[in-house]
Design a protein around this motif. Structure first.
Motif, mmCIF file in Angstrom:
data_model
loop_
_atom_site.group_PDB
_atom_site.id
_atom_site.type_symbol
_atom_site.label_atom_id
_atom_site.label_comp_id
_atom_site.label_asym_id
_atom_site.label_seq_id
_atom_site.Cartn_x
_atom_site.Cartn_y
_atom_site.Cartn_z
ATOM 1 N N GLY A 29 3.283 -5.830 -2.574
ATOM 2 C CA GLY A 29 3.774 -5.768 -1.060
ATOM 3 C C GLY A 29 5.299 -5.688 -0.842
ATOM 4 N N GLY A 30 5.823 -5.241 -1.982
ATOM 5 C CA GLY A 30 7.506 -5.732 -1.837
ATOM 6 C C GLY A 30 7.966 -4.138 -1.374
ATOM 7 N N GLY A 31 7.322 -3.029 -1.423
ATOM 8 C CA GLY A 31 7.797 -1.799 -1.162
ATOM 9 C C GLY A 31 8.332 -1.191 -1.997
ATOM 10 N N LEU A 32 9.016 0.110 -2.135
ATOM 11 C CA LEU A 32 9.629 0.928 -2.885
ATOM 12 C C LEU A 32 11.095 0.166 -2.807
ATOM 13 C CD1 LEU A 32 8.694 4.446 -1.665
ATOM 14 C CD2 LEU A 32 8.181 3.343 -3.841
ATOM 15 N N ALA B 264 2.483 2.689 3.202
ATOM 16 C CA ALA B 264 2.979 2.849 4.505
ATOM 17 C C ALA B 264 3.614 3.822 5.053
ATOM 18 C CB ALA B 264 3.714 1.438 4.565
ATOM 19 N N GLY B 265 3.453 5.127 4.318
ATOM 20 C CA GLY B 265 4.050 6.177 5.040
ATOM 21 C C GLY B 265 5.540 6.496 4.444
ATOM 22 N N ARG B 266 5.880 5.864 3.251
ATOM 23 C CA ARG B 266 7.048 6.245 2.634
ATOM 24 C C ARG B 266 6.684 6.859 1.168
ATOM 25 N NH1 ARG B 266 11.284 2.142 1.350
ATOM 26 N NH2 ARG B 266 12.415 4.185 0.443
ATOM 27 N N ALA C 161 3.984 14.685 0.708
ATOM 28 C CA ALA C 161 2.814 14.848 0.629
ATOM 29 C C ALA C 161 2.230 13.542 0.490
ATOM 30 C CB ALA C 161 2.197 15.682 -0.422
ATOM 31 N N ILE C 162 2.935 12.533 -0.466
ATOM 32 C CA ILE C 162 2.689 11.431 -0.848
ATOM 33 C C ILE C 162 2.524 10.402 0.418
ATOM 34 C CG2 ILE C 162 3.263 9.386 -2.082
ATOM 35 C CD1 ILE C 162 1.375 11.203 -3.693
ATOM 36 N N ALA C 163 3.743 10.480 0.991
ATOM 37 C CA ALA C 163 4.030 9.810 2.212
ATOM 38 C C ALA C 163 2.900 10.264 3.277
ATOM 39 C CB ALA C 163 5.345 10.272 2.975
ATOM 40 N N ASP C 164 2.561 11.380 3.495
ATOM 41 C CA ASP C 164 1.558 11.725 4.474
ATOM 42 C C ASP C 164 0.030 11.256 4.203
ATOM 43 O OD1 ASP C 164 3.510 13.151 6.032
ATOM 44 O OD2 ASP C 164 2.890 15.171 5.131
ATOM 45 N N LEU C 165 -0.033 11.400 2.947
ATOM 46 C CA LEU C 165 -1.459 10.547 2.242
ATOM 47 C C LEU C 165 -1.334 9.143 2.406
ATOM 48 C CD1 LEU C 165 -4.159 11.547 1.026
ATOM 49 C CD2 LEU C 165 -2.852 11.213 -1.279
ATOM 50 N N GLY C 166 -0.422 8.557 2.538
ATOM 51 C CA GLY C 166 -0.536 6.885 2.719
ATOM 52 C C GLY C 166 -0.671 6.306 1.389
ATOM 53 N N TYR C 167 -0.147 6.983 0.241
ATOM 54 C CA TYR C 167 -0.618 6.753 -1.062
ATOM 55 C C TYR C 167 0.373 5.496 -1.449
ATOM 56 C CZ TYR C 167 -1.246 7.537 -6.108
ATOM 57 O OH TYR C 167 -1.584 7.367 -7.412
ATOM 58 N N SER C 168 -0.215 4.541 -2.348
ATOM 59 C CA SER C 168 0.523 3.580 -2.895
ATOM 60 C C SER C 168 0.414 3.671 -4.402
ATOM 61 C CB SER C 168 -0.325 2.129 -2.324
ATOM 62 O OG SER C 168 0.374 1.140 -2.947
#
Length: 447
Positions: free
Chosen positions: A317-320, A218-220, A262-269
């Protein structure tokens, strides 16, 4: 959080994931071939499902059987470990279609990074430094000569769909180029079913540096520092350490920040590793692995963060669980991959382990699924365990590693333990003065 996770792998990584699930209170299902019926992870799992005979294509690579095992057992997520189906976009897509969570990135991100040419284009777009070379596949020899002349010899020809060193050839002059192209295309077609190749500048004495990253989708994005994986044989990693002896704090923070953004910009999970060649203070992107790495424990040792817990948390879905400023690096860690191989010829050595004793004490970790009396099957990768050692600094880590290697006993088969006992006493290794060609030269000189 997930109720039940199916672990679609075997050996030490299956056991590693199983332990993480148990710590989180999650039920576990393991799948196994008939050859692995007595494996440690099968014995310890809450449920197990036999999915086929020993050949991987009939068991651990059999998507239909794994999905069926999920449905039979009610598993709501799958952890693929590394290898096998861990970077198979089709597998991720099929699981999603069955409302089963793939603990990893999306199929689209796996596809992008699985195509070496597209991965390089994406990295460049995201601001990651890349090796000078062709912008895409090179189909004509005339075009190849023009590109090679522009970037300067030596150059390396790589398979677009490649990995593990297959489909890679070095050309040191124009006279070498035509043969290198033909050989690389032939090997690539045979190994991957795709003979597309591209050209890059060949670096003379680089180190292999990789950055552990995580995204929340989600962008982080955050990074967990780097690992030095320069000690390799035939492009296969043998010894990994963190942090790299070659980097200073400024370089570490810079390349980590580049990768996290880069990972944030990619929307990588989920977990990923961005790999570089490093030479003369410059980083050059080579690939991104969209999965957990074999060498992830050294990062866990210096950060104190369980990366498998983090994978499961993000996928649910708990996020980082951490921000970049929460991540601190403590001491030094080294991992040795213990393989069932002859330590001189590296010929596989399957068979029955008659005695298995692991080292212990402060800062020692052994990830292995084998035990005394276990019969190592001849069908799979030769990795039987990983010795991970942590110390307050590299000197203490090396001394502790020497002691741990002396305590490690594996009887009944040949292993690579003698190689590591030699390496830990080598002055070049002690000084951290090595590159990706060092180990092969060392082995050649000992023949």
């Amino acid at each position: 959080m997930f109720q039940k996770i199916l672990i679609a792998n075997r050996g030490e990584i299956a056991l590693r994931v199983l332990r993480a699930c148990k710590e989180l209170g999650i039920q576990t299902v393991v799948v196994h071939s008939t050859a692995d019926a007595d494996a440690m992870h099968v014995r310890l799992a809450d449920e197990s499902v036999c999915i086929g005979p020993p050949p991987s294509r009939d068991s651990y690579l059999n998507i239909h059987q794994i999905v069926a095992a999920c449905e039979i057992t009610g598993a709501d997520a799958v952890h693929p470990g590394y290898g096998f189906l861990s970077e198979n976009a089709k597998f991720a897509d099929i699981l999603a279609a069955h409302n089963i969570t793939f603990i990893g990135p999306t199929g689209d991100h796996i596809r992008i990074m699985g195509d070496k040419i597209e991965a390089k284009r994406t990295a460049k777009r995201l601001g990651i430094p890349v090796v000078p070379g062709s912008d895409g596949a090179v189909t004509e020899d005339k075009e190849a000569k023009r590109i090679a002349a522009a970037i300067g010899y030596p150059v390396i020809i790589k398979a677009s769909a490649g990995g593990g060193g297959r489909g890679m050839k070095v050309a040191r002059s124009e006279a070498d180029l035509e043969v290198a192209l033909q050989t690389a295309r032939s090997e690539a077609g045979a190994a991957f079913g795709d003979d597309a190749v591209y050209i890059e500048k060949y670096l003379q004495k680089p180190r292999h540096i990789e950055v552990q990253v995580f995204g929340d989708g989600a962008g982080r994005g955050v990074h967990f520092g780097e690992r030095d994986c320069s000690l390799q044989r035939r492009h296969q990693k043998v010894w990994e350490e963190a942090p790299s002896p070659a980097l200073n704090a400024e370089e570490r923070a810079h390349i980590g920040g580049v990768c996290a953004r880069a990972i944030a910009d990619l929307g990588y999970s989920g977990a990923g590793t961005i790999e570089f060649l490093y030479e003369d203070g410059e980083f050059y992107f080579i690939e991104m692995n969209t999965r957990l790495q074999v060498e992830h424990p050294v990062t866990e040792a210096i950060t104190g963060i369980d990366l498998v817990h983090e994978q499961i948390r993000v996928a649910s879905g708990g996020g980082l669980s951490v921000r970049q400023e929460d991540i601190r690096f403590h001491g030094h860690a080294i991992e040795c991959r213990i393989n069932a191989e002859d330590p001189r010829t590296f010929t596989p050595s399957p068979g029955t382990i008659t005695h298995f004793h692991t080292p212990g004490g402060l800062g020692i970790r052994v990830d292995s699924g084998v035990y005394s009396g276990y019969k190592i099957p001849p069908y799979y990768d030769s990795l039987i365990g990983k010795l991970i050692v942590h110390g307050r600094n590299r000197v203490e880590c090396m001394m502790r590693l020497r002691r741990a290697l002396d305590e490690f006993v594996v009887d009944g088969i040949k292993t690579t333990l003698p190689l590591f006992r030699d390496l830990v006493g080598n002055a070049g290794i002690a000084n951290g003065d090595y590159d990706i060609h060092w180990l092969e030269k060392y082995l050649a000189e000992g023949e």
